[in-house]
Structure formats: structure tokens, C-alpha cells
Write a protein that holds these residues in place. Sequence first.
Motif, mmCIF file in Angstrom:
data_model
loop_
_atom_site.group_PDB
_atom_site.id
_atom_site.type_symbol
_atom_site.label_atom_id
_atom_site.label_comp_id
_atom_site.label_asym_id
_atom_site.label_seq_id
_atom_site.Cartn_x
_atom_site.Cartn_y
_atom_site.Cartn_z
ATOM 1 N N THR A 129 3.689 7.608 -12.493
ATOM 2 C CA THR A 129 3.102 8.622 -13.366
ATOM 3 C C THR A 129 3.792 9.955 -13.107
ATOM 4 O O THR A 129 4.173 10.267 -11.986
ATOM 5 C CB THR A 129 1.583 8.766 -13.144
ATOM 6 O OG1 THR A 129 1.105 9.864 -13.933
ATOM 7 C CG2 THR A 129 1.238 9.013 -11.699
ATOM 8 N N LYS A 130 3.958 10.720 -14.156
ATOM 9 C CA LYS A 130 4.566 12.044 -14.021
ATOM 10 C C LYS A 130 3.604 13.038 -13.389
ATOM 11 O O LYS A 130 3.993 14.120 -12.982
ATOM 12 C CB LYS A 130 5.031 12.541 -15.390
ATOM 13 C CG LYS A 130 6.163 11.708 -15.946
ATOM 14 C CD LYS A 130 6.569 12.166 -17.304
ATOM 15 C CE LYS A 130 7.682 11.242 -17.773
ATOM 16 N NZ LYS A 130 7.909 11.248 -19.162
ATOM 17 N N LEU A 131 2.323 12.660 -13.296
ATOM 18 C CA LEU A 131 1.331 13.532 -12.685
ATOM 19 C C LEU A 131 1.451 13.549 -11.167
ATOM 20 O O LEU A 131 0.871 14.384 -10.502
ATOM 21 C CB LEU A 131 -0.078 13.079 -13.077
ATOM 22 C CG LEU A 131 -0.409 13.126 -14.557
ATOM 23 C CD1 LEU A 131 -1.773 12.511 -14.802
ATOM 24 C CD2 LEU A 131 -0.355 14.550 -15.066
ATOM 25 N N CYS A 132 2.194 12.614 -10.618
ATOM 26 C CA CYS A 132 2.348 12.461 -9.174
ATOM 27 C C CYS A 132 3.534 13.299 -8.691
ATOM 28 O O CYS A 132 4.655 13.087 -9.128
ATOM 29 C CB CYS A 132 2.574 10.979 -8.872
ATOM 30 S SG CYS A 132 2.517 10.557 -7.149
ATOM 31 N N HIS B 206 1.131 10.471 -0.671
ATOM 32 C CA HIS B 206 2.580 10.463 -0.453
ATOM 33 C C HIS B 206 3.067 11.902 -0.362
ATOM 34 O O HIS B 206 2.669 12.741 -1.168
ATOM 35 C CB HIS B 206 3.288 9.801 -1.636
ATOM 36 C CG HIS B 206 2.903 8.373 -1.836
ATOM 37 N ND1 HIS B 206 3.829 7.371 -1.864
ATOM 38 C CD2 HIS B 206 1.713 7.767 -2.024
ATOM 39 C CE1 HIS B 206 3.231 6.215 -2.062
ATOM 40 N NE2 HIS B 206 1.932 6.436 -2.165
ATOM 41 N N TYR B 207 3.950 12.172 0.589
ATOM 42 C CA TYR B 207 4.507 13.516 0.714
ATOM 43 C C TYR B 207 5.935 13.442 1.242
ATOM 44 O O TYR B 207 6.210 12.732 2.221
ATOM 45 C CB TYR B 207 3.664 14.386 1.654
ATOM 46 C CG TYR B 207 4.253 15.758 1.869
ATOM 47 C CD1 TYR B 207 4.253 16.700 0.837
ATOM 48 C CD2 TYR B 207 4.823 16.109 3.077
ATOM 49 C CE1 TYR B 207 4.793 17.961 1.026
ATOM 50 C CE2 TYR B 207 5.360 17.369 3.264
ATOM 51 C CZ TYR B 207 5.345 18.289 2.235
ATOM 52 O OH TYR B 207 5.892 19.522 2.414
ATOM 53 N N GLN B 208 6.832 14.167 0.584
ATOM 54 C CA GLN B 208 8.212 14.287 1.041
ATOM 55 C C GLN B 208 8.708 15.669 0.649
ATOM 56 O O GLN B 208 8.853 15.968 -0.535
ATOM 57 C CB GLN B 208 9.087 13.204 0.411
ATOM 58 C CG GLN B 208 10.500 13.214 0.912
ATOM 59 C CD GLN B 208 11.297 12.017 0.403
ATOM 60 O OE1 GLN B 208 10.924 11.358 -0.561
ATOM 61 N NE2 GLN B 208 12.396 11.740 1.066
ATOM 62 N N ILE C 157 0.812 -1.213 0.000
ATOM 63 C CA ILE C 157 0.000 0.000 0.000
ATOM 64 C C ILE C 157 0.849 1.269 0.000
ATOM 65 O O ILE C 157 0.336 2.360 -0.223
ATOM 66 C CB ILE C 157 -1.003 0.031 1.177
ATOM 67 C CG1 ILE C 157 -0.284 0.064 2.515
ATOM 68 C CG2 ILE C 157 -1.977 -1.133 1.085
ATOM 69 C CD1 ILE C 157 -1.204 0.301 3.691
ATOM 70 N N LEU C 158 2.160 1.132 0.241
ATOM 71 C CA LEU C 158 3.049 2.296 0.222
ATOM 72 C C LEU C 158 3.630 2.559 -1.168
ATOM 73 O O LEU C 158 4.321 3.550 -1.367
ATOM 74 C CB LEU C 158 4.193 2.112 1.222
ATOM 75 C CG LEU C 158 3.794 1.886 2.683
ATOM 76 C CD1 LEU C 158 5.042 1.762 3.550
ATOM 77 C CD2 LEU C 158 2.890 2.978 3.196
ATOM 78 N N ALA C 159 3.338 1.705 -2.131
ATOM 79 C CA ALA C 159 3.892 1.870 -3.473
ATOM 80 C C ALA C 159 3.426 3.185 -4.097
ATOM 81 O O ALA C 159 2.289 3.596 -3.934
ATOM 82 C CB ALA C 159 3.488 0.696 -4.363
ATOM 83 N N GLU C 160 4.344 3.820 -4.779
ATOM 84 C CA GLU C 160 4.046 5.088 -5.449
ATOM 85 C C GLU C 160 3.656 4.802 -6.898
ATOM 86 O O GLU C 160 4.275 3.979 -7.555
ATOM 87 C CB GLU C 160 5.295 5.972 -5.416
ATOM 88 C CG GLU C 160 5.058 7.384 -5.856
ATOM 89 C CD GLU C 160 6.284 8.241 -5.593
ATOM 90 O OE1 GLU C 160 6.794 8.823 -6.556
ATOM 91 O OE2 GLU C 160 6.713 8.303 -4.427
ATOM 92 N N GLY D 178 -1.121 7.486 -4.039
ATOM 93 C CA GLY D 178 -0.691 6.186 -4.541
ATOM 94 C C GLY D 178 -1.849 5.225 -4.637
ATOM 95 O O GLY D 178 -2.970 5.595 -4.947
ATOM 96 N N PHE D 179 -1.589 3.961 -4.320
ATOM 97 C CA PHE D 179 -2.626 2.941 -4.405
ATOM 98 C C PHE D 179 -3.598 3.009 -3.238
ATOM 99 O O PHE D 179 -4.725 2.567 -3.353
ATOM 100 C CB PHE D 179 -1.990 1.562 -4.482
ATOM 101 C CG PHE D 179 -1.137 1.405 -5.703
ATOM 102 C CD1 PHE D 179 -1.697 1.465 -6.962
ATOM 103 C CD2 PHE D 179 0.219 1.232 -5.591
ATOM 104 C CE1 PHE D 179 -0.919 1.336 -8.095
ATOM 105 C CE2 PHE D 179 1.007 1.102 -6.714
ATOM 106 C CZ PHE D 179 0.443 1.154 -7.966
#
Length: 181
Positions: free
Chosen positions: A123-126, A141-143, A117-120, A136-137
Amino acid sequence: VEQLANQRLDFTPGERYSYSNLGYCLLGEAIANASGLSYKQVVEDIYRIEKRGLAFVVGGYLDDEVQYDFRNSDFHGESYHQLMDLHALGSAAGLSGSATAFAELFYEMANDNHANILAEPETKLCDTSVLWGCYGFALMHYQANNNPLKVFVQTGILPGVESAVLFDNQGGVTVYASGGW
């Protein structure tokens, strides 16, 4: 499913990024069709929801569920469950239980080699450097730029209650549950 088939898309898929619970609804139906079981039964079989002390909210309050605080809700009140199809929300929301039970479940899910569930998404839109810029799924996601800490967030909102589960890339899990908006 008939209602989903009649939904008009806001834009062509792959054109831009947008979060939507409709994907969960479709996935829930696909799981039920592929397994020949209800979505809720599949979730129970895999994640042992009942054994963990968790339960799907199906209408009205569960015996151990806290009463929600609707003071800041200008539309919904204590009879909110009569206005919503909680069965249809099952694949997108509607679990009740303790924060500890949720933390243990999500920790297990985050460390599952079969369904990461942590997979990113690829896509370039992300854009993980923008808050709510990458879903993600199962999680946002944030960093922040140049920060080694990456967080993964899933929020849940029903009338009178909000919740969130937060993961980080160092193994931390935090569950937040409120009794109001």
C-alpha cells in the motif's frame, strides 16, 4: 463479535493508515470459525505455546508470573484483570513467559515460509522511513533513509507491564519485558 460489528470506523478503509487491535480480534474469530477450534487451541497446535513455557493470561497472575508495577498507572491496579476481557484479548495480547521463549517463538515465526510476519503491506499509505508510519501483517516496519538496517517491532502493553519484540533484517531478535510502565 457483536461488539465489533457495532464499532464505528474512524475513516474509510484504504483512505489512510492507522494501527488497530480490532483487526487481530476479527482475525482470531475468523481462525476459530474456519478451524472449528478456539483461537487459543489453533495457536497451541501450530506454535506449541505450552511446550515453550508460554501461556495465555486469562485472569489473575500465573504461578510464575512477576507482579506488575502499578505505581505509574493512574487508573489500573492489581485487580486490572477483573476490568478487562482477557479472553477477548487473546488474539491481540496476553501471553506470559520468558524473554528467551518469546525470542525463540518469534524467530521461528519470522523464518516461517507459510506465514511471513515480516512481509510489508502493498500500500502507498505505508511509509517505512517514518517511525510508526508502516504496520505490516504483525509488526511495525522502520528503515531510516539510506540505512541498510531495517527493523520490525511489535509492542505489547497491559496495565503495569510493557514489552516489545524487535527483529532486524540481519537475523537479530531482541525481546524487552518490563515489570512496570
